[in-house]
Design a protein around this motif. Structure first.
Motif: not given
Lengths: 69, 69
Positions: B32-58
């Motif tokens: 379950e924590l892995t699934e939540l992690g996948n979900e959070i990570a996928a959204e964080a990647v979208k936010i980084a892209k939206h901000s014009g970055r390739k690097t995911v930040k804290a």
């Protein structure tokens, strides 16, 4: 306080399509997943007690996740 | 698919006050924590892209958790 190890967290970020992630991003995700884990575990303990058990079972975890997420 | 290691998950359950937990309970919480992690990570990647970055930040991770949980 327990924290989840960084290496598998980094792989979760890579698998999610992150070309790069800062170390702090990995630490932050580890911290957040640990907090979610603490929350789920605490509720699962309550459900087990409520059912008259001292042993937490997989179905207790499943029920918490179903109710909360 | 990545899964989080069982030992620290077992300690999260102990710290939450579980006198005992089955191995399947630990495996389920890891899943379950892995699934939540996948979900959070996928959204964080979208936010980084939206901000014009390739690097995911804290702060990307923090924003996802703030928005979703």
């Amino acid at each position: 306080m327990e924290t989840l190890p960084i290496a598998p967290i980094g792989r979760i970020l890579s698998n999610a399509g992150a070309p790069r992630a800062t170390k702090n991003a990995k630490i932050e995700l580890s911290k957040e997943l640990t907090e979610l884990g603490n929350e789920i575990a605490a509720e699962a303990v309550k459900i087990a007690k409520h059912s008259g058990r001292k042993t937490v079972k997989a179905s207790d975890i499943e029920l918490v996740v179903k109710l909360k997420f």
